[in-house]
Design an enzyme around this catalytic site. Structure first.
Site, mmCIF file in Angstrom:
data_model
loop_
_atom_site.group_PDB
_atom_site.id
_atom_site.type_symbol
_atom_site.label_atom_id
_atom_site.label_comp_id
_atom_site.label_asym_id
_atom_site.label_seq_id
_atom_site.Cartn_x
_atom_site.Cartn_y
_atom_site.Cartn_z
ATOM 1 N N ASP A 1 0.871 -1.172 0.000
ATOM 2 C CA ASP A 1 0.000 0.000 0.000
ATOM 3 C C ASP A 1 0.914 1.230 0.000
ATOM 4 O OD1 ASP A 1 -2.760 0.972 0.295
ATOM 5 O OD2 ASP A 1 -2.185 1.544 2.314
ATOM 6 N N PHE B 1 -10.171 -0.577 -0.974
ATOM 7 C CA PHE B 1 -9.861 -1.460 0.141
ATOM 8 C C PHE B 1 -10.393 -2.857 -0.160
ATOM 9 C CE2 PHE B 1 -10.012 -3.425 4.279
ATOM 10 C CZ PHE B 1 -8.765 -3.084 4.752
HETATM 11 P P1 IMP Z 1 1.846 -0.445 3.800
HETATM 12 O O1 IMP Z 1 2.875 -0.396 4.882
HETATM 13 O O2 IMP Z 1 1.053 0.850 3.724
HETATM 14 O O3 IMP Z 1 2.379 -0.842 2.446
HETATM 15 O O4 IMP Z 1 0.741 -1.461 4.272
HETATM 16 C C1 IMP Z 1 0.762 -2.780 4.026
HETATM 17 C C2 IMP Z 1 -0.217 -3.488 4.925
HETATM 18 O O5 IMP Z 1 -1.447 -2.762 5.113
HETATM 19 C C3 IMP Z 1 -0.620 -4.770 4.283
HETATM 20 O O6 IMP Z 1 0.300 -5.800 4.569
HETATM 21 C C4 IMP Z 1 -1.996 -5.012 4.845
HETATM 22 O O7 IMP Z 1 -1.900 -5.665 6.096
HETATM 23 C C5 IMP Z 1 -2.560 -3.622 5.040
HETATM 24 N N1 IMP Z 1 -3.415 -3.217 3.896
HETATM 25 C C6 IMP Z 1 -3.157 -2.273 2.992
HETATM 26 N N2 IMP Z 1 -4.148 -2.156 2.080
HETATM 27 C C7 IMP Z 1 -5.053 -3.104 2.415
HETATM 28 C C8 IMP Z 1 -6.307 -3.515 1.829
HETATM 29 O O8 IMP Z 1 -6.807 -3.011 0.803
HETATM 30 N N3 IMP Z 1 -6.956 -4.537 2.468
HETATM 31 C C9 IMP Z 1 -6.455 -5.146 3.570
HETATM 32 N N4 IMP Z 1 -5.294 -4.799 4.147
HETATM 33 C C10 IMP Z 1 -4.596 -3.788 3.567
#
Ligand code: IMP
Ligand code: MG
Length: 218
Positions: free
Chosen positions: A133, A182
């Site tokens: 994300d 999401f």
């Molecule tokens: P980042 O550190 O922002 O890249 O977040 C990654 C983590 O956020 C992922 O491993 C997920 O646990 C959570 N996450 C991000 N987007 C989603 C989504 O659309 N659905 C469910 N979990 C998400």
């Protein structure tokens, strides 16, 4: 009851029972599916892509000391299915992280809840993620693991939301690039639910509008 049945009637009744059980495990129309706005990636597409990813990973790591490191909990289903398509010797291990602060995934500060069981020096490490994300979780994890001197360190992610990226991440293999929505299912949760859906779906906004856990994209 079945003692009074003829063998033919018993077999017929058993077939009916099995068909009813199959219909129950067919999730479509189930209690969790009702919270899904639409299916983004169905089971057949997931399966096909895992075969392709497994083949590419196998090609890269044949003859190498491979360790797959999955990030709990979202990557568990992906890892479990992926390694069935990596028919070379390898080990698996797990890490668990959580973000500090209210901004959930995008706060940028990651806390290690569970570390690896063994040193990774000299080993070929493949980080297995469910979704990228903002990129903060993986930026932190790759920094941490690179400092332990693995022979190589690469990333495979099932899903990527490139529009949300805040830090640059070098990803070796991506299952699917998806829009800025999401998603839930196939390991991914909202408020710890929906991980058991067999497909990737978009959660109905009405679900988080009504939940104390709030908007997952904020
Ligand atoms: P980042 O550190 O922002 O890249 O977040 C990654 C983590 O956020 C992922 O491993 C997920 O646990 C959570 N996450 C991000 N987007 C989603 C989504 O659309 N659905 C469910 N979990 C998400
Ligand atoms: Mg994750």
């Amino acid at each position: 009851m079945s003692l009074l049945m003829s063998p033919e009637a018993f077999i017929f009744a058993e077939k009916r029972r099995c068909m009813a059980a199959e219909n129950q495990t067919d999730h479509k129309g189930g209690i969790l599916d009702r919270d899904v706005e639409r299916v983004l990636i169905d089971e057949a597409r997931l399966k096909q892509r895992l075969i392709e990813l497994g083949a590419a990973i196998t090609d890269t790591y044949t003859g190498k000391d491979l360790l797959l490191v999955a990030v709990l909990k979202g990557s568990v289903l992906f890892l479990a299915d992926l390694i069935r398509h990596i028919p070379i010797p390898h080990e698996i291990d797990f890490m668990a992280t959580s973000s500090y602060g209210a901004g959930v995934a995008s706060s940028g500060v990651v806390r290690i809840l569970k570390d690896l069981n063994k040193p990774i020096e000299g080993r070929h490490v493949l980080l297995v993620e469910d979704i990228i994300d903002s990129g903060h979780t993986l930026a932190y994890l790759t920094g941490l693991l690179a400092a332990r001197n693995p022979a190589s360190l690469q990333i495979v992610t099932l899903l990527d939301k490139p529009d949300r990226r805040e830090v640059e991440i070098d990803v070796a293999w991506t299952g699917f690039s998806i829009p800025n929505e999401f998603v839930i299912g196939y390991g991914l949760d909202y408020n710890e639910r929906y991980r058991n859906l067999p497909y990737i779906g978009i959660l109905k906004p009405a679900v988080y509008a009504q939940s104390d856990a709030g908007d997952p994209m904020e």
